[in-house]
Scaffold this active site. Structure first.
Site, PDB file in Angstrom:
ATOM      1  N   ASP A  42       0.946  -1.145  -0.118  1.00 23.43           N
ATOM      2  CA  ASP A  42      -0.124   0.071  -0.017  1.00 23.43           C
ATOM      3  C   ASP A  42       0.981   1.417  -0.021  1.00 23.43           C
ATOM      4  O   ASP A  42       2.222   1.146   0.314  1.00 23.43           O
ATOM      5  CB  ASP A  42      -0.973   0.046   1.258  1.00 23.43           C
ATOM      6  CG  ASP A  42      -0.353  -0.518   2.538  1.00 23.43           C
ATOM      7  OD1 ASP A  42       0.842  -0.275   2.509  1.00 23.43           O
ATOM      8  OD2 ASP A  42      -1.073  -0.915   3.262  1.00 23.43           O
ATOM      9  N   ASN A  50      -7.284  -3.056  14.356  1.00 28.04           N
ATOM     10  CA  ASN A  50      -8.711  -3.094  13.949  1.00 28.04           C
ATOM     11  C   ASN A  50      -8.713  -4.419  13.100  1.00 28.04           C
ATOM     12  O   ASN A  50      -9.907  -4.624  12.440  1.00 28.04           O
ATOM     13  CB  ASN A  50      -9.174  -2.105  13.320  1.00 28.04           C
ATOM     14  CG  ASN A  50      -8.497  -1.757  12.040  1.00 28.04           C
ATOM     15  OD1 ASN A  50      -7.723  -2.440  11.578  1.00 28.04           O
ATOM     16  ND2 ASN A  50      -9.135  -0.386  11.468  1.00 28.04           N
ATOM     17  N   HIS A  84      -7.101  -4.938  10.392  1.00 27.46           N
ATOM     18  CA  HIS A  84      -6.846  -4.490   8.879  1.00 27.46           C
ATOM     19  C   HIS A  84      -5.578  -5.340   8.477  1.00 27.46           C
ATOM     20  O   HIS A  84      -4.411  -5.342   9.212  1.00 27.46           O
ATOM     21  CB  HIS A  84      -7.002  -3.046   8.471  1.00 27.46           C
ATOM     22  CG  HIS A  84      -5.615  -2.388   8.967  1.00 27.46           C
ATOM     23  ND1 HIS A  84      -5.540  -0.915   9.027  1.00 27.46           N
ATOM     24  CD2 HIS A  84      -4.206  -2.532   9.207  1.00 27.46           C
ATOM     25  CE1 HIS A  84      -4.545  -0.510   9.290  1.00 27.46           C
ATOM     26  NE2 HIS A  84      -3.765  -1.568   9.339  1.00 27.46           N
ATOM     27  N   GLU A  97      -9.625  -2.338   5.639  1.00 21.42           N
ATOM     28  CA  GLU A  97     -10.066  -1.916   6.914  1.00 21.42           C
ATOM     29  C   GLU A  97     -11.256  -2.582   7.062  1.00 21.42           C
ATOM     30  O   GLU A  97     -11.980  -3.155   6.120  1.00 21.42           O
ATOM     31  CB  GLU A  97     -10.504  -0.316   6.817  1.00 21.42           C
ATOM     32  CG  GLU A  97      -9.491   0.743   6.610  1.00 21.42           C
ATOM     33  CD  GLU A  97      -8.523   0.857   7.777  1.00 21.42           C
ATOM     34  OE1 GLU A  97      -8.242  -0.002   8.702  1.00 21.42           O
ATOM     35  OE2 GLU A  97      -7.992   1.877   8.033  1.00 21.42           O
TER      36      GLU A  97
HETATM   37  P1  PGA Z   1       2.607  -1.663  12.440  1.00 24.93           P
HETATM   38  O1  PGA Z   1       1.123  -1.542  11.317  1.00 24.93           O
HETATM   39  O2  PGA Z   1       3.307  -2.650  11.913  1.00 24.93           O
HETATM   40  O3  PGA Z   1       3.103  -0.211  12.556  1.00 24.93           O
HETATM   41  O4  PGA Z   1       2.112  -1.705  13.821  1.00 24.93           O
HETATM   42  C1  PGA Z   1       0.673  -2.672  11.035  1.00 24.93           C
HETATM   43  C2  PGA Z   1      -0.704  -2.245  10.255  1.00 24.93           C
HETATM   44  O5  PGA Z   1      -1.196  -1.330  10.529  1.00 24.93           O
HETATM   45  O6  PGA Z   1      -0.838  -2.943   9.312  1.00 24.93           O
END
Ligand code: PGA
Length: 240
Positions: free
Chosen positions: A67, A136, A138, A143
């Protein structure tokens, strides 16, 4: 779904790097799906150490990132393009022409997303997809939603994601949109490796492993993949 739990972040990162090393040694022109955020940083450090030790080369690999933020200059310190350069690409021998990250400044986001999916297909599909997980549930920027998503698309980020990631945007406003591979894009990868560390991820991991398979917890879909591996530290695995 295979679950492995580690009592140190270093051991977890070494195990993730082992899986990358196996993949690239078995197929030096492997297609790697890469992730950004805090979760993969130690894995990338370990991959750089192994590259520096002459244990593996990325000269033949092709990469696709999950992404990228929309409407953020490519060279912004918070773009995922910058993240990947700083955390991996500038330190290994991956060829710039083999690196793919969505263009979050494309004039036509739908055309950009369709072109990204075509490029993944033209490369032969993703052999190994690395994932983090949001608090959450995702994966990528897919999301929680009413339905699982398909290919690459533009998404409006949820408040919880904006809250989680705004910590990086100390002197600018965090973008509200991103381009992300969809759930079907991720599920098409031959192997999937998800890394989760820290107690803030424990509930998302519980929902992923023990909750219903539902787009309300996008990562739960990984239970339907035939070769998905979850690498967790003890804090992220605490509710299992
Ligand atoms: P993080 O993010 O590795 O910074 O915890 C993971 C994500 O949001 O997919």
């Amino acid at each position: 779904m295979q679950i492995e739990i580690f009592d140190s972040g270093y051991k977890l990162a070494c195990r993730a790097a082992d899986i990358f090393e196996e993949t690239v040694k078995a197929n030096p022109s492997a297609v790697l799906g890469l992730a950004t955020g805090a979760s993969p940083v130690n894995t990338y450090k370990e991959l750089i150490a192994r590259y520096n030790a002459g244990r593996l080369s990325f000269a033949g690999v092709t990469t696709f990132n999950l992404d990228e933020y929309c409407d953020l200059p490519q060279n912004d310190k918070n773009s995922y393009y910058t993240f990947m350069k700083e955390n991996l690409f500038d330190s290994v021998d991956v060829k710039p022409e083999n690196i793919h990250i969505e263009n979050g400044n494309a004039a036509d986001f739908d055309a950009e997303a369709a072109a990204y999916d075509r490029a993944i297909e033209a490369a032969g599909g993703i052999d190994l997809q690395l994932l983090g997980i949001g608090t959450n549930g995702h994966i990528g920027f897919n999301e929680p939603a009413d339905a699982f998503t398909d290919g690459t698309f533009r998404i409006r980020l949820t408040e919880s994601t904006i809250k989680a990631n705004s910590r990086y945007f100390t002197d600018s406003k965090m973008p509200e949109y991103a381009l992300t591979m969809g759930i079907a894009s991720i599920m098409h990868a031959k192997k999937i490796l998800l890394i989760a560390t820290g107690g803030a991820k424990a509930e998302a991991i519980f929902n992923t492993v023990k909750g219903p398979i539902s787009p309300r917890c996008p990562a739960s879909v990984l239970r339907l993949h035939r070769d998905a591996v979850l690498l967790l530290d003890t804090a992220a695995a605490a509710l299992l």
